[in-house]
Design an enzyme around this catalytic site. Sequence first.
Site: not given
Ligand code: ACM
Length: 541
Positions: A148, A314-315, A406, A457
Amino acid sequence: MADTDLIPAPLTAEHPGGLLPLDASTALDAGPGTGPTARWLRSVLGAATGLPLPDGTGPGAVRLRISPETAEAHGPEGYRLSVTGDGVLLDGGGPAGLFWGAQTLRQLLGPDAYRRAPLPGRTWALPHTEIADRPRFGWRGLLLDVSRHFTAKEDVLRLLDLMAAHKLNVFHFHLTDDQGWRIEIERYPRLTGAGSWRARSKRGHRASPLWDDTPHGGFYTQDDIREIVAHAAERHITVVPEIDLPGHSQAAIAAYPWLGNTDVVDTEALTVWDTWGVNPNVLAPTEEVLRFYEGVFEEVLALFPSTFVHVGGDECPKDQWKESPAAQARIAELGVGDEDGLQSWFIRHFDRWLADRGRRLIGWDEILEGGLAEGAAVSSWRGYGGGITAAEAGHDVVMCPEQQVYLDHRQDAGEDEPVPIGFVRTLADVYRFEPVPPGLSEEAARHVLGTQANVWTEVMENRDRVDYQVFPRLAAFAEVAWSALPAPADRDTDGFLRRMETHYRRLDALGVAYRPPTGPAPWQRRPGLLGRPIDGPPPIV
Ligand code: ACM
């Protein structure tokens, strides 16, 4: 404030009073197998103190030892540090333990031992000390998202130094995402040629109307990666590379449009993504895409000796696969049932592929959906739940729940917090994070390899912004990962915050742009930039 305010706290420590002076005649007596730590001490302490630490023995010397007996007594990452009127004895359970002991020795010398040149007239002494220490967890990690916003190589090397100073030992290097591909892959030059930069960037959260029209980019050459891996290894840090698939792949698709779902999107028109969020442009489920990523991973394995290799997972929105006749035909052909089956097909393929090469796959907890291959490990990020399920099923787990660790989440509820994202996670909150959720069976708890703090980030455009989000909270995280802390309710948070007063002086000497306890300095604020704060305490999920 005292130099004996150690962070992370050692298992046992006594400071009976008295000082051992160090001066130009103080010798370094480096026993067999201790050479790398001796070199590190000479280079880092030599710079800060100006003391040459010549080879030698005798009264007042700093003795470094590793032996079968010290291994037996302390374990590979443990050590014993004894400072008396006669000198220093540092016993390492192994090379890593010796190095962590050397980090403790540096803390005991005081904040000025973190400078790069000696202050004029400064004299040096160590407090008499008897410490025995070893870590609670073998995986004490930090993830940095360099997609990012790119982190220059020099700043990655600096972050590794800062991790080592906190006895952290796994650097999870998030190298690819929709917003930039950051690692040179020789056989696919467009991954960095086209995929490593974007024309503009969203400023603030994705709902912000503001843009930065300066092109943003950067990547690490393979030699840069080799240097980073070697620098980490000298500090007993393993670098775990992450190549994210099948989602978070728009930068790769922008570079090689045939990687995408060409029957439902005009992938030729895609560019590296310039804003934030979960992106619909995912990889096409074809054999050619698998071969392409095998090519990527072949080069990745040659660069990173880590047993674990992270494949993301992920996602991954399934919309394009639902719409794509080609993807639907693949589901039928492979007999995987539905789009979730395609996701597991990708992950299982690389699980086998990595296992065949003596490595182990690790992925985000979504990889549990559709069944997880044997041997694979899970980074539990959406809460504890994925980690609990995985550990109960016998998979190894790294706990990094977003509600807790996080570090892109804001540190304070105040208005001045720059680009506030997510839940309020103060320094004290991080100190009370527990990686092993209560109720986990003893057997499952053994599968918790450790814990990791993650730094995404999107709203951290430079090193100072990363410093601000990471520090001081990484110090609390390091103590959670290393020290034998009691259950959260019984932790001495006030005592930790008192020790932090000394630790802030160390961070000052290191030039870390941390968040001051009183709130951001004026230049650390970002007035007018939209964040996305979430009110209320984070749920425990
Ligand atoms: C994540 O935060 N998508 C692993």
